[in-house]
Design a protein around this motif. Structure first.
Motif, PDB file in Angstrom:
ATOM      1  N   SER A  33       0.832  -1.199   0.000  1.00 37.38           N
ATOM      2  CA  SER A  33       0.000   0.000   0.000  1.00 37.38           C
ATOM      3  C   SER A  33       0.871   1.255   0.000  1.00 37.38           C
ATOM      4  O   SER A  33       1.834   1.353   0.765  1.00 37.38           O
ATOM      5  N   PHE A  34       0.540   2.209  -0.844  1.00 39.40           N
ATOM      6  CA  PHE A  34       1.333   3.431  -0.946  1.00 39.40           C
ATOM      7  C   PHE A  34       1.001   4.393   0.196  1.00 39.40           C
ATOM      8  O   PHE A  34      -0.166   4.644   0.490  1.00 39.40           O
ATOM      9  N   ALA A  35       2.050   4.900   0.842  1.00 38.78           N
ATOM     10  CA  ALA A  35       1.968   5.941   1.888  1.00 38.78           C
ATOM     11  C   ALA A  35       1.439   5.429   3.222  1.00 38.78           C
ATOM     12  O   ALA A  35       2.004   5.740   4.274  1.00 38.78           O
ATOM     13  N   ALA A  36       0.369   4.651   3.217  1.00 44.03           N
ATOM     14  CA  ALA A  36      -0.233   4.156   4.458  1.00 44.03           C
ATOM     15  C   ALA A  36      -1.186   3.033   4.114  1.00 44.03           C
ATOM     16  O   ALA A  36      -1.651   2.921   2.975  1.00 44.03           O
ATOM     17  N   PRO A  37      -1.502   2.177   5.085  1.00 43.86           N
ATOM     18  CA  PRO A  37      -2.536   1.168   4.829  1.00 43.86           C
ATOM     19  C   PRO A  37      -3.892   1.850   4.670  1.00 43.86           C
ATOM     20  O   PRO A  37      -4.052   3.037   4.980  1.00 43.86           O
ATOM     21  N   LYS A  38      -4.861   1.124   4.218  1.00 45.65           N
ATOM     22  CA  LYS A  38      -6.198   1.656   4.006  1.00 45.65           C
ATOM     23  C   LYS A  38      -7.139   1.138   5.088  1.00 45.65           C
ATOM     24  O   LYS A  38      -6.984   0.025   5.588  1.00 45.65           O
ATOM     25  N   LEU A  39      -8.114   1.955   5.452  1.00 48.66           N
ATOM     26  CA  LEU A  39      -9.074   1.565   6.491  1.00 48.66           C
ATOM     27  C   LEU A  39      -9.722   0.225   6.168  1.00 48.66           C
ATOM     28  O   LEU A  39      -9.983  -0.576   7.069  1.00 48.66           O
ATOM     29  N   ALA A  40      -9.963  -0.029   4.893  1.00 48.26           N
ATOM     30  CA  ALA A  40     -10.614  -1.284   4.498  1.00 48.26           C
ATOM     31  C   ALA A  40      -9.812  -2.515   4.886  1.00 48.26           C
ATOM     32  O   ALA A  40     -10.362  -3.619   4.948  1.00 48.26           O
TER      33      ALA A  40
END
Length: 516
Positions: free
Chosen positions: A185-192
């Protein structure tokens, strides 16, 4: 760690291009190169067939950059274009031309299920079909392609997000999303990645830094934040050499009924182990001997009723009250609860039957002190906010509920989420061993004990959820998931505190990513 929305990622992309004076193709090159560096460091030239499936947007462009670097470094690469539309992004086309310039083995155009390539279980699939911008249902033949991925049983690496996964709503069907073994994941993980309905689509994840503008990333306020050791360490309140118990508050735990005094015992012990200076239990008379004998560190006040709470009469002014564990919902208990709410001036943590009485008599919600902490399990939460259609709908309903009544709500789960003032705090500790009787009572006690020491209710909740999960993570190494007891979590709470100051190792980082 901030969890950025789709719109914030787009803005980071735009500002990075503008402030660093680069082109969007340059940023895509940077992203694809980071993908390659991650794979190259782990493959070390291994000649495993790598199948790179690229969509025709920017996610596909990232995949083309990766495929080009894999090709020029001698890897066994096969590249495919998933032609789900006639439209192509500008940067996709740039990198389509670039990969054709380094190999005679040009990308294969896929248009229907008859053209799907053979993939063996020992191969690697790179999924770069859709990115975060997906805003319409996945067409049937592309769903069939995803099924083809699953049927191959090959290791599947997704770029940024598993293709087909939305960032703000649940997918129409689980088969519409790639089942990723790993997501970069780019920059940060995603809430999903942390919600039950959507987290199933990636087993593990890692974050790649592609050089987004740091000023923007550090200044933008996100709706969601991922809570790990780094975040809670800043909440920790150290003690001085000359500290005494009077400085760490007096917790009052109200609850219990005939046959359920153990819940109060666990909550009281949790509060003491979290650091509360004093703890008093208010219980029915039937529990006096049992609680005094099992927990000599706690003080006990008994109700006039033998079997249930009927009249909450406490002379002292507690620093905080934890109410509801094992309490029951007898009509006498309800009257005592309502009378208590009318008179109470202390911060409040509500669990179990305290929540059930609120759900049955919603007028009582208006009597709660500001920033009361509610710790419902899923069924108790449903009684409070109603039925939700999916995890994203649940979050919206809880945010609205928390805002309406100015409360803090803990959504328990594999990644427990604390909601306050429309902000989500997503926890990274905990494991399936916590699915056992009494673990919620312990959490109530821990949060209560932290508030008693001077932590603000939100700080205490976020920190308490983390410590509760971390203690379970340490304890499970000895007991396993099946044999973990709620009392074991209390026993390892001290180890969870000590772990705050231990330098994190690779295993700690992997546990944060897996949430286990």
């Amino acid at each position: 760690m901030k969890l950025f929305s789709k719109e914030q990622i787009y803005e980071a992309d735009r500002l990075t291009i503008e402030r660093q004076n680069i082109s969007s193709a340059d940023l895509m090159e940077r992203a694809g190169t980071q993908l390659f560096n991650w794979m190259h460091a782990r493959m070390q030239g291994a000649q495993v067939p790598v199948h790179v499936f690229c969509g025709i947007g920017n996610n596909g462009g990232d995949g083309l950059v990766l495929a080009r670097h894999l090709t020029t470094h001698g890897y066994h690469v096969k590249t495919y274009i998933v032609n789900y539309s006639d439209k192509r992004s500008k940067d996709f086309l740039i990198n389509y031309d670039r990969i054709k310039s380094v190999t005679k083995d040009w990308p294969v155009l896929l248009t229907d299920d008859e053209s799907f390539p053979e993939i063996n279980p020992k191969d690697i699939i790179v999924d770069a079909v859709f990115g975060i911008g997906l805003n319409r249902p996945v067409v049937a033949w592309v769903v069939a392609l995803f099924d083809h991925f699953r049927a191959s049983k090959a290791f599947t690496l997704s770029v940024d997000v598993p293709s087909g996964l939305y960032l703000d709503k649940a997918p129409e069907h689980t088969n519409n999303v790639v089942s990723a073994s790993f997501t970069l994941s780019f920059a940060a993980p995603k809430l999903a990645f942390f919600l039950p309905q959507t987290a199933q689509h990636t087993v593990q994840w890692d974050v790649l830094d592609i050089g987004f503008d740091q000023e923007y990333l550090s200044s933008v306020d996100t709706e969601a934040e991922l809570i790990a050791k780094h975040e809670v360490l800043f909440l920790f309140k150290p003690r001085t050499k000359f500290s005494h118990k009077g400085q760490f508050g007096h917790s009052l735990i109200i609850g219990g009924s005939y046959g359920k005094i153990g819940a109060v015992t666990l909550a009281c012990k949790g509060a003491l182990s979290a650091g509360s200076g004093l703890v008093t239990a208010y219980i029915p008379k039937c529990g006096y001997t049992a609680l005094q004998a099992s927990l000599p560190e706690a003080m006990v006040i008994t109700d006039t009723d033998k079997n249930c709470i009927s009249n909450i009469n406490v002379a002292m002014q507690p620093s905080v009250v934890g109410l509801g564990v094992g309490m029951g919902t007898d009509s006498k208990t309800l009257k005592a609860f309502e009378a208590f709410l009318k008179e109470n001036k202390s911060p409040l943590v509500l669990d179990a039957d305290g929540l059930n009485m609120l759900a049955q008599h919603t007028a009582l919600l208006k009597m709660l002190p500001a920033q009361t902490v509610l710790t419902p399990h899923p069924k108790e939460l449903e009684r409070l906010i109603g039925v939700w259609k999916d995890d994203f709908d649940k979050l919206e309903k809880v945010k609205a509920f928390a805002h309406t009544y100015n409360v803090i709500v803990v959504i328990k789960g594999a990644h427990t989420i604390t909601i306050s003032n429309n902000k989500l705090y997503v926890n990274t500790t905990g494991n399936p061993g916590l699915a056992t009787a009494g673990s919620g009572d312990v959490l109530t006690g821990i949060i209560t004990g932290l508030i008693s020491q001077g932590y603000a209710p939100l700080e205490a909740t976020v920190f308490g959820v983390y410590l509760h999960g971390k203690a379970a993570d340490i304890a499970v190494g000895k007991y396993g998931y099946q044999s973990l007891l709620a009392s074991h979590v209390i026993d390892y709470l001290g180890a969870a505190y000590l772990d705050l100051f231990k330098k994190p190792d690779s295993q700690d980082r992997e546990q944060e990513k897996e949430g286990s």
